[in-house]
Design a protein around this motif. Structure first.
Motif, mmCIF file in Angstrom:
data_model
loop_
_atom_site.group_PDB
_atom_site.id
_atom_site.type_symbol
_atom_site.label_atom_id
_atom_site.label_comp_id
_atom_site.label_asym_id
_atom_site.label_seq_id
_atom_site.Cartn_x
_atom_site.Cartn_y
_atom_site.Cartn_z
ATOM 1 N N TYR A 274 0.804 -1.223 0.000
ATOM 2 C CA TYR A 274 0.000 0.000 0.000
ATOM 3 C C TYR A 274 0.838 1.274 0.000
ATOM 4 O O TYR A 274 0.304 2.376 0.077
ATOM 5 C CB TYR A 274 -0.973 -0.011 1.189
ATOM 6 N N GLY A 275 2.139 1.127 -0.109
ATOM 7 C CA GLY A 275 2.998 2.296 -0.229
ATOM 8 C C GLY A 275 3.323 2.979 1.085
ATOM 9 O O GLY A 275 3.832 4.095 1.090
ATOM 10 N N ASN A 276 3.044 2.326 2.193
ATOM 11 C CA ASN A 276 3.346 2.906 3.498
ATOM 12 C C ASN A 276 4.809 2.723 3.887
ATOM 13 O O ASN A 276 5.293 3.386 4.792
ATOM 14 C CB ASN A 276 2.444 2.294 4.580
ATOM 15 N N LEU A 277 5.488 1.824 3.212
ATOM 16 C CA LEU A 277 6.918 1.601 3.418
ATOM 17 C C LEU A 277 7.648 1.865 2.114
ATOM 18 O O LEU A 277 7.209 1.432 1.054
ATOM 19 C CB LEU A 277 7.197 0.157 3.851
ATOM 20 N N ASP A 278 8.742 2.572 2.199
ATOM 21 C CA ASP A 278 9.568 2.826 1.026
ATOM 22 C C ASP A 278 10.987 2.366 1.352
ATOM 23 O O ASP A 278 11.686 3.024 2.124
ATOM 24 C CB ASP A 278 9.556 4.313 0.666
ATOM 25 N N PRO A 279 11.409 1.221 0.798
ATOM 26 C CA PRO A 279 12.731 0.684 1.133
ATOM 27 C C PRO A 279 13.890 1.615 0.785
ATOM 28 O O PRO A 279 14.977 1.467 1.316
ATOM 29 C CB PRO A 279 12.828 -0.592 0.309
ATOM 30 N N SER A 280 13.652 2.581 -0.105
ATOM 31 C CA SER A 280 14.748 3.468 -0.479
ATOM 32 C C SER A 280 14.881 4.663 0.464
ATOM 33 O O SER A 280 15.830 5.426 0.366
ATOM 34 C CB SER A 280 14.563 3.971 -1.918
ATOM 35 N N GLU A 281 13.935 4.818 1.381
ATOM 36 C CA GLU A 281 14.014 5.922 2.343
ATOM 37 C C GLU A 281 14.622 5.426 3.640
ATOM 38 O O GLU A 281 14.453 4.280 4.025
ATOM 39 C CB GLU A 281 12.616 6.474 2.641
ATOM 40 N N PHE A 282 15.334 6.303 4.295
ATOM 41 C CA PHE A 282 15.857 5.975 5.611
ATOM 42 C C PHE A 282 15.865 7.238 6.442
ATOM 43 O O PHE A 282 15.899 8.351 5.930
ATOM 44 C CB PHE A 282 17.249 5.355 5.533
ATOM 45 N N ASP A 283 15.821 7.061 7.732
ATOM 46 C CA ASP A 283 15.781 8.185 8.658
ATOM 47 C C ASP A 283 17.207 8.561 9.036
ATOM 48 O O ASP A 283 17.862 7.861 9.800
ATOM 49 C CB ASP A 283 14.977 7.816 9.907
ATOM 50 N N SER A 284 17.680 9.663 8.474
ATOM 51 C CA SER A 284 19.043 10.109 8.766
ATOM 52 C C SER A 284 19.065 11.096 9.929
ATOM 53 O O SER A 284 20.134 11.529 10.349
ATOM 54 C CB SER A 284 19.658 10.756 7.526
ATOM 55 N N SER A 285 17.893 11.443 10.461
ATOM 56 C CA SER A 285 17.835 12.466 11.504
ATOM 57 C C SER A 285 18.546 12.050 12.781
ATOM 58 O O SER A 285 18.991 12.905 13.547
ATOM 59 C CB SER A 285 16.382 12.825 11.811
ATOM 60 N N SER A 286 18.680 10.754 13.020
ATOM 61 C CA SER A 286 19.318 10.299 14.252
ATOM 62 C C SER A 286 20.824 10.098 14.098
ATOM 63 O O SER A 286 21.512 9.807 15.066
ATOM 64 C CB SER A 286 18.671 8.994 14.723
ATOM 65 N N SER A 287 21.352 10.259 12.894
ATOM 66 C CA SER A 287 22.772 10.028 12.653
ATOM 67 C C SER A 287 23.526 11.357 12.593
ATOM 68 O O SER A 287 23.474 12.075 11.590
ATOM 69 C CB SER A 287 22.982 9.256 11.353
ATOM 70 N N LYS A 288 24.239 11.640 13.659
ATOM 71 C CA LYS A 288 25.040 12.869 13.713
ATOM 72 C C LYS A 288 26.131 12.836 12.648
ATOM 73 O O LYS A 288 26.384 13.840 11.978
ATOM 74 C CB LYS A 288 25.654 13.012 15.105
ATOM 75 N N GLU A 289 26.761 11.684 12.477
ATOM 76 C CA GLU A 289 27.833 11.546 11.497
ATOM 77 C C GLU A 289 27.318 11.816 10.077
ATOM 78 O O GLU A 289 27.974 12.496 9.285
ATOM 79 C CB GLU A 289 28.435 10.148 11.579
ATOM 80 N N GLN B 211 25.258 5.821 -7.527
ATOM 81 C CA GLN B 211 24.924 5.582 -6.124
ATOM 82 C C GLN B 211 23.541 4.960 -5.982
ATOM 83 O O GLN B 211 23.338 4.053 -5.174
ATOM 84 C CB GLN B 211 24.991 6.877 -5.315
ATOM 85 N N SER B 212 22.609 5.441 -6.755
ATOM 86 C CA SER B 212 21.250 4.901 -6.709
ATOM 87 C C SER B 212 21.240 3.425 -7.099
ATOM 88 O O SER B 212 20.611 2.588 -6.441
ATOM 89 C CB SER B 212 20.339 5.703 -7.631
ATOM 90 N N LEU B 213 21.953 3.081 -8.163
ATOM 91 C CA LEU B 213 22.040 1.694 -8.603
ATOM 92 C C LEU B 213 22.752 0.843 -7.554
ATOM 93 O O LEU B 213 22.298 -0.263 -7.230
ATOM 94 C CB LEU B 213 22.772 1.602 -9.944
ATOM 95 N N ALA B 214 23.843 1.352 -6.992
ATOM 96 C CA ALA B 214 24.584 0.609 -5.978
ATOM 97 C C ALA B 214 23.718 0.365 -4.740
ATOM 98 O O ALA B 214 23.739 -0.734 -4.169
ATOM 99 C CB ALA B 214 25.854 1.366 -5.593
ATOM 100 N N GLU B 215 22.941 1.371 -4.335
ATOM 101 C CA GLU B 215 22.053 1.212 -3.182
ATOM 102 C C GLU B 215 20.974 0.167 -3.460
ATOM 103 O O GLU B 215 20.629 -0.634 -2.585
ATOM 104 C CB GLU B 215 21.412 2.545 -2.816
ATOM 105 N N CYS B 216 20.449 0.159 -4.672
ATOM 106 C CA CYS B 216 19.435 -0.829 -5.061
ATOM 107 C C CYS B 216 20.021 -2.238 -5.010
ATOM 108 O O CYS B 216 19.398 -3.163 -4.472
ATOM 109 C CB CYS B 216 18.909 -0.518 -6.450
ATOM 110 N N LEU B 217 21.208 -2.412 -5.550
ATOM 111 C CA LEU B 217 21.850 -3.727 -5.538
ATOM 112 C C LEU B 217 22.178 -4.160 -4.108
ATOM 113 O O LEU B 217 22.006 -5.340 -3.759
ATOM 114 C CB LEU B 217 23.110 -3.706 -6.401
ATOM 115 N N LEU B 218 22.620 -3.233 -3.290
ATOM 116 C CA LEU B 218 22.911 -3.541 -1.887
ATOM 117 C C LEU B 218 21.638 -3.954 -1.158
ATOM 118 O O LEU B 218 21.627 -4.919 -0.390
ATOM 119 C CB LEU B 218 23.553 -2.343 -1.193
ATOM 120 N N PHE B 219 20.540 -3.246 -1.425
ATOM 121 C CA PHE B 219 19.262 -3.599 -0.815
ATOM 122 C C PHE B 219 18.859 -5.014 -1.209
ATOM 123 O O PHE B 219 18.460 -5.821 -0.366
ATOM 124 C CB PHE B 219 18.175 -2.596 -1.233
ATOM 125 N N GLN B 220 18.985 -5.337 -2.492
ATOM 126 C CA GLN B 220 18.612 -6.667 -2.962
ATOM 127 C C GLN B 220 19.463 -7.749 -2.306
ATOM 128 O O GLN B 220 18.938 -8.770 -1.837
ATOM 129 C CB GLN B 220 18.745 -6.748 -4.488
#
Length: 87
Positions: free
Chosen positions: A9-24, A62-71
């Motif tokens: 239903y589109g409530n999860l997007d595997p390509s999104e991540f929460d970077s707000s908690s990462s100071k680095e 980078q987008s392609l590499a992230e997709c392959l890493l996710f898979q």
């Protein structure tokens, strides 16, 4: 709702991540932006066009590499679950 339904239903997007908690992450993003601004301020129009094309290619890579890493990560997780369920 289970995870598969959330994904369907589109409530999860595997390509999104929460970077707000990462100071680095935030610090590195700020450094990249600051250095890019400094670099662009020293370039000619032709150099800026070349850098823009280069940046577009890097983003696509980078987008392609992230997709392959996710898979690969998903497959590894599935193999781990299959092994756990065997026992």
């Amino acid at each position: 709702m289970n995870v598969l339904e959330e994904l369907w239903y589109g409530n999860l997007d595997p390509s999104e991540f929460d970077s707000s908690s990462s100071k680095e992450y935030k610090e590195l993003l700020h450094l990249v932006s600051r250095n890019e601004e400094k670099l662009l301020s020293t370039m000619t129009k032709e150099q800026k066009e070349l850098f823009s094309r280069y940046s577009d290619c890097v983003r696509e890579f980078q987008s392609l590499a992230e997709c392959l890493l996710f898979q690969d990560s998903f497959k590894l997780g599935a193999k781990m679950m299959a092994e756990v369920l065997k026992e």
